[in-house]
Design an enzyme around this catalytic site. Structure first.
Site, PDB file in Angstrom:
ATOM      1  CB  SER A  28      -0.891   0.002   1.285  1.00 26.30           C
ATOM      2  OG  SER A  28      -0.180  -0.268   2.547  1.00 26.30           O
ATOM      3  CG  HIS A 161     -42.783  22.350 -10.930  1.00 31.15           C
ATOM      4  ND1 HIS A 161     -43.046  20.993 -10.678  1.00 31.15           N
ATOM      5  CD2 HIS A 161     -43.507  22.980  -9.825  1.00 31.15           C
ATOM      6  CE1 HIS A 161     -43.764  20.974  -9.508  1.00 31.15           C
ATOM      7  NE2 HIS A 161     -44.159  22.083  -9.200  1.00 31.15           N
ATOM      8  CB  SER A 282     -15.243  26.464 -27.884  1.00 29.21           C
ATOM      9  OG  SER A 282     -15.182  25.898 -29.021  1.00 29.21           O
ATOM     10  CE  LYS A 288     -20.121  27.167 -25.866  1.00 25.53           C
ATOM     11  NZ  LYS A 288     -20.382  25.822 -26.491  1.00 25.53           N
ATOM     12  CG  ASN A 290     -17.621  26.331 -23.000  1.00 22.91           C
ATOM     13  OD1 ASN A 290     -18.808  26.818 -23.389  1.00 22.91           O
ATOM     14  ND2 ASN A 290     -16.707  25.663 -23.475  1.00 22.91           N
ATOM     15  CD  GLU A 295     -19.548  22.973 -18.260  1.00 19.24           C
ATOM     16  OE1 GLU A 295     -20.238  22.226 -19.358  1.00 19.24           O
ATOM     17  OE2 GLU A 295     -18.811  23.749 -18.604  1.00 19.24           O
ATOM     18  CE1 TYR A 322      -6.425  -3.581   9.113  1.00 22.56           C
ATOM     19  CE2 TYR A 322      -5.270  -5.697   8.653  1.00 22.56           C
ATOM     20  CZ  TYR A 322      -5.572  -4.194   8.196  1.00 22.56           C
ATOM     21  OH  TYR A 322      -4.871  -3.935   6.883  1.00 22.56           O
TER      22      TYR A 322
HETATM   23  N1  ARG Z   1      -1.352  -1.245   5.155  1.00 23.05           N
HETATM   24  C1  ARG Z   1      -2.193  -1.922   6.310  1.00 23.05           C
HETATM   25  C2  ARG Z   1      -3.444  -0.950   6.135  1.00 23.05           C
HETATM   26  O1  ARG Z   1      -3.257   0.049   5.422  1.00 23.05           O
HETATM   27  C3  ARG Z   1      -1.546  -1.501   7.447  1.00 23.05           C
HETATM   28  C4  ARG Z   1      -2.279  -2.749   8.604  1.00 23.05           C
HETATM   29  C5  ARG Z   1      -1.599  -3.944   8.230  1.00 23.05           C
HETATM   30  N2  ARG Z   1      -1.827  -4.771   9.199  1.00 23.05           N
HETATM   31  C6  ARG Z   1      -1.565  -6.112   9.010  1.00 23.05           C
HETATM   32  N3  ARG Z   1      -1.880  -6.966   9.965  1.00 23.05           N
HETATM   33  N4  ARG Z   1      -1.378  -6.628   7.872  1.00 23.05           N
HETATM   34  O2  ARG Z   1      -4.466  -1.334   6.514  1.00 23.05           O
END
Ligand code: ARG
Length: 467
Positions: A28, A161, A282, A288, A290, A295, A322
Site C-alpha cells: 500500500s 419546477h 472553445s 464560447k 464555458n 460543470e 482487523y
Molecule cells: N497497510 C495496512 C493497512 O492499511 C496496515 C495494517 C496492516 N496490518 C496487517 N496486519 N497486515 O491496513
C-alpha cells in the site's frame, strides 16, 4: 531445510519470500505514504509513552526521537526512498529508523501493531484535513453571505419546477445555498468530534500485556480519549464513512449550485456572469465562454458519492477485528478529501467574483406572471375565498398570455373586468417590489428580512472558532 532470508519485518515464520507479484499486489506504500508525517507523529507519542513506562531507556528514546526527526526531514525534502518490498508506510519508516539508529529502532514497535497504528494515523490525518476543509467551507460561506447582503434587494424570479413562480431576491437565493452549507458544516464538526479518539494501544486486536498508558498517548496526540474497545478500535472505519457521507452531501449541494450557475450563465438566462478566469473557451467556436468550474464540480460530485458507496461495501460483512480489506479504505478516502477540498476552494474563490445582471433578472421576473399569487392574495383581502380568487387570477393570466401583457401592465379597467373588487391600489401588489416586500416574516424574501438574515449569518460565521 535452511531458512531463506526475507527482507520483511515479519518474515520470521516464513520459509520462502513473497511472490513478487503478490508483494506488489498487497503493498500500500504507493498511496499510504501520504500518512507519513502523521505516522511519525503517532510513533513519537508511542515512544514517549514507552519511555515513561520504562520500556525504553532515556537514550533509546532520544535516539528514536532524533531518528524520526531525520526521517521526517528526508520525507519533507523528497529524499526518502520508499520501497514496495517494505509494503506500507509504517514498515518503510520503521525499517529506515532501524537502519539509522540500530537496535533502539527495533524496540519502537513494542506494545503496538500496524493495526492500531494505521487506525491512529488515518484519524490524525483526517482530523487535519477536516480542519482545512472546515476553513474552506467557512470561506465559501463568507463569500455567499456577502453576496447575499449586497444583493438583498435585487429582484429575480423564484422557481418551482423551473417555471417562474414568485419573485424573490437574489440575496434570498444565496442564503438558501448558505443554509445547505451551514448544515454541512455542522455535520463535519459532528464527524470530527466522534472520530477524535485514540485507538493506539489496541495493538493487533486484543490489547497488549505491556504496562502501556493509553490516556497519555491519547492526550499527546490531541485526542479527547482512548477508544473503549480494542477489537472495535482496529476494525472500525465508521469515521471514514461518516466523513464521506458528509462529503457526498456537500458535493450534492455544490452540484446543485453548479447546475444553477451553468443555467444562469447561459445566453438564454443571462442572470449572472462568471469572471473569465473561471471559464474556458472553445477551440472551434470563438463565441464560447464555458462555465467549466461549476460543470466540473457538478461532475465530481458523482465520484464522491461513489467513494461513499465503496466504503460502505468495503465494510459490509467484515468479521471482527482487523482485516486486510481495510487497506482499501485509503484511496476512496484520500480522493474524497482532495475532491472536496479543491471543489470548495474553487467555489470560495469564484462566488465573491460573481456579478449579477439586475435588469435581466428583473425582466425575467416580470415576464413570468410572477405576481399572480399576489393578485389572488389581494382579492382574498377584499373578502373573496382563495379558491375563487385563484380562478379569477387564472383567467387574468390567460388573457395576459394571449395579449402578451403582464398583469402589472394591464389597465385598471381590464383588470376590473375579471373582478369588480379590484381597485387602483392593486398596482402596489402587482409590482415586484410590492410582492417581495410583502413577504416580511422570519425566513421570508423581503429585502429587509434578507439583509437581517445576512447579518445574522455573518455573525454566526464570525463566532466560529477553529475546531
Ligand atoms: N497497510 C495496512 C493497512 O492499511 C496496515 C495494517 C496492516 N496490518 C496487517 N496486519 N497486515 O491496513
Amino acid at each position: 531445510m535452511e531458512k531463506q532470508q526475507t527482507s520483511t519485518l515479519w518474515g520470521g515464520r516464513f520459509s520462502e519470500s513473497t511472490d513478487a507479484f503478490v508483494q506488489r499486489f498487497t503493498a500500500s506504500v504507493d498511496f499510504d505514504r501520504r500518512l507519513a508525517l502523521h505516522d511519525i507523529r503517532g510513533s513519537l507519542a508511542h515512544a514517549a509513552m514507552l519511555a515513561r513506562a520504562g520500556l525504553l531507556s532515556a537514550q533509546e528514546h532520544a535516539a528514536i526521537v532524533a531518528g524520526l526527526g531525520e526521517i521526517r526531514r528526508e520525507i519533507e525534502q523528497g529524499r526518502f526512498e520508499w520501497s514496495v518490498e517494505l509494503e506500507d508506510v509504517h514498515m518503510n519508516i520503521e525499517a529506515r529508523l532501524t537502519e539509522r539508529i540500530g537496535i533502539a529502532g527495533k524496540k519502537l514497535h513494542t506494545g503496538r501493531s500496524r493495526n492500531d497504528q494505521v487506525a491512529t494515523d488515518v484519524r490524525l490525518y483526517l482530523r487535519d484535513e477536516i480542519d482545512a476543509i472546515a476553513a474552506e467551507l467557512t470561506r465559501l460561506q463568507q463569500g455567499l453571505v456577502e453576496l447575499a447582503a449586497r444583493e438583498a434587494a435585487t429582484i429575480m424570479p423564484g422557481f418551482t419546477h423551473l417555471q417562474t413562480a414568485q419573485p424573490v431576491t437574489f440575496g434570498h437565493h444565496m442564503l438558501a445555498w448558505n443554509e445547505m452549507l451551514e448544515r454541512d458544516y455542522a455535520r463535519l464538526l459532528d464527524c470530527r468530534a466522534r472520530m477524535n479518539v485514540s485507538p493506539l494501544g489496541a495493538a493487533a486486536l486484543a490489547g497488549t500485556s505491556y504496562p502501556i498508558d493509553r490516556e497519555f498517548t491519547a492526550t499527546e496526540l490531541g485526542f479527547t480519549a482512548p477508544t473503549r474497545n480494542s477489537l472495535d478500535s482496529v476494525a472500525d472505519r465508521d469515521f471514514a464513512i461518516e466523513f464521506c457521507a458528509f462529503a457526498a452531501l456537500l458535493m450534492t449541494h455544490l452540484s446543485r449550485f453548479s447546475e444553477e450557475l451553468v443555467l444562469w450563465t447561459s445566453a438564454q438566462f443571462g442572470f449572472v456572469n462568471l469572471p473569465d478566469r473561471f471559464c474556458t473557451g472553445s477551440s472551434i467556436m470563438p463565441q464560447k465562454k464555458n462555465p467549466d468550474v461549476p460543470e466540473l464540480v457538478r461532475g465530481k460530485s458523482g465520484r464522491v458519492t461513489g467513494h461513499l458507496m465503496s466504503l460502505l461495501m468495503l465494510m459490509k460483512s467484515q468479521p471482527l477485528a482487523y482485516n486486510k480489506d481495510n487497506q482499501e479504505d485509503k484511496e476512496p478516502l484520500f480522493d474524497t478529501i482532495d475532491t472536496v477540498r479543491d471543489s470548495l476552494h474553487a467555489f470560495a474563490d469564484m462566488m465573491p467574483a460573481l456579478t449579477v445582471n439586475e435588469a435581466t433578472l428583473r425582466e425575467a421576473a416580470r415576464r413570468g406572471f410572477a405576481t399572480a399569487t399576489d393578485l389572488a392574495d389581494y382579492l382574498v383581502r377584499k373578502g373573496m375565498p382563495f379558491r375563487d380568487a385563484h380562478e379569477v387570477v387564472g383567467k387574468a393570466v390567460a388573457a395576459g398570455v394571449a395579449a402578451r401583457t403582464d398583469l402589472a401592465d394591464m389597465p385598471l379597467e381590464t383588470l376590473r373586468g375579471f373582478s369588480a373588487t379590484i381597485g387602483a391600489d392593486v398596482f402596489e401588489v402587482l409590482s415586484l417590489e410590492g410582492s417581495v416586500s410583502a413577504r416580511d416574516h422570519i425566513g421570508g424574501t423581503a429585502p429587509r428580512r434578507v439583509a437581517q438574515a445576512a447579518a445574522e449569518a455573518r455573525a454566526r460565521l464570525a463566532a466560529r472558532t477553529a475546531p
